[in-house]
Design an enzyme around this catalytic site. Structure first.
Site, PDB file in Angstrom:
ATOM      1  CB  CYS A  46     -17.825  20.771  -3.398  1.00 27.35           C
ATOM      2  SG  CYS A  46     -19.465  20.008  -3.400  1.00 27.35           S
ATOM      3  CB  CYS A 103     -20.538  16.007  -5.063  1.00 28.25           C
ATOM      4  SG  CYS A 103     -21.556  17.468  -5.292  1.00 28.25           S
ATOM      5  CB  SER A 104     -16.740  17.308  -7.529  1.00 27.06           C
ATOM      6  OG  SER A 104     -17.762  16.981  -8.454  1.00 27.06           O
ATOM      7  CB  CYS A 105     -20.201  22.196  -6.343  1.00 26.98           C
ATOM      8  SG  CYS A 105     -21.670  21.152  -6.296  1.00 26.98           S
TER       9      CYS A 105
HETATM   10 FE    FE Z   1     -20.497  19.371  -5.312  1.00 23.83          FE
END
Ligand code: FE
Length: 197
Positions: free
Chosen positions: A105, A108-110
């Site tokens: 991602c 961000c951090s999906c």
């Molecule tokens: Fe994300």
């Protein structure tokens, strides 16, 4: 990969700070947060994902349904609870002799936490997020995964709407193994695409 999971930018530290603040303001209870984290660490992932992979390795029809549309197929295995509300779509990308898939991602951090649980710290690091796109082959090599030059690397950028999971190749010499034993071979990292089972 230059990753400092304990740096000031660390998602853990930020998360902890947010949690402390929420608890202080009486918005959430610390125990409830712990229970939720534990659930995602131990009950949900990455065992669910590993089971999904093992099922796909042993059942070609399930595999076809999984590649067609991830979420309904995963629900067939009884992993339907709590998975719908958070992830709109789960897309499963199959590794082959010709194609290697990698999940990231960049924003961000999906992460496909419905099947893989909590992401590893490095997944959220700026180094991984940028290098996975810029120089995936080199990044993978540094992580111990050397891909032959004729293997195409495809990088899948996750978002709030679409999460990706890699269906790794079934290791050779595992023809005799059943779903249970195969499940044990599937690592979290292989479903992100940075490792082979
Ligand atoms: Fe994300």
């Amino acid at each position: 990969m230059t990753v400092d999971p304990h740096g000031s930018e660390s998602p853990e530290i930020r998360t902890e700070a947010i949690e402390t603040l929420l608890v202080k303001k009486g918005l959430v209870q610390s125990a409830a947060v712990d229970a939720l984290v534990e659930r995602y660490e131990q009950d949900i992932g990455p065992l669910r994902g590993a089971r999904v992979v093992a099922e796909a390795w042993t059942d070609p029809e399930f595999r076809a349904r999984l590649l067609e549309d991830g979420m309904p197929a995963i629900r067939e295995l009884g992993f339907g609870d709590n998975t719908d509300s958070h992830v709109a779509r789960l897309v499963v990308k199959e590794n082959t002799d010709a194609v290697h898939n990698l999940v990231v991602c960049t924003l961000c951090s999906c992460y496909p936490w419905a099947v893989l649980g909590l992401p590893p710290a490095w997944y959220k690091s700026p180094a991984y997020r940028s290098r996975a796109v810029r120089e995936p082959r080199r990044l993978l090599a540094e992580l111990g995964l050397d891909l032959s030059p004729d293997v195409e690397v495809r990088v899948w950028d996750s978002s709030a709407e679409v999460r990706y999971m890699v269906l790794p190749q079934r290791p050779q010499g595992t023809d005799e193994l059943g779903v249970e034993e195969l499940t044990a071979l599937v690592s979290r990292d292989s479903m992100i695409g940075v490792e082979r089972p």
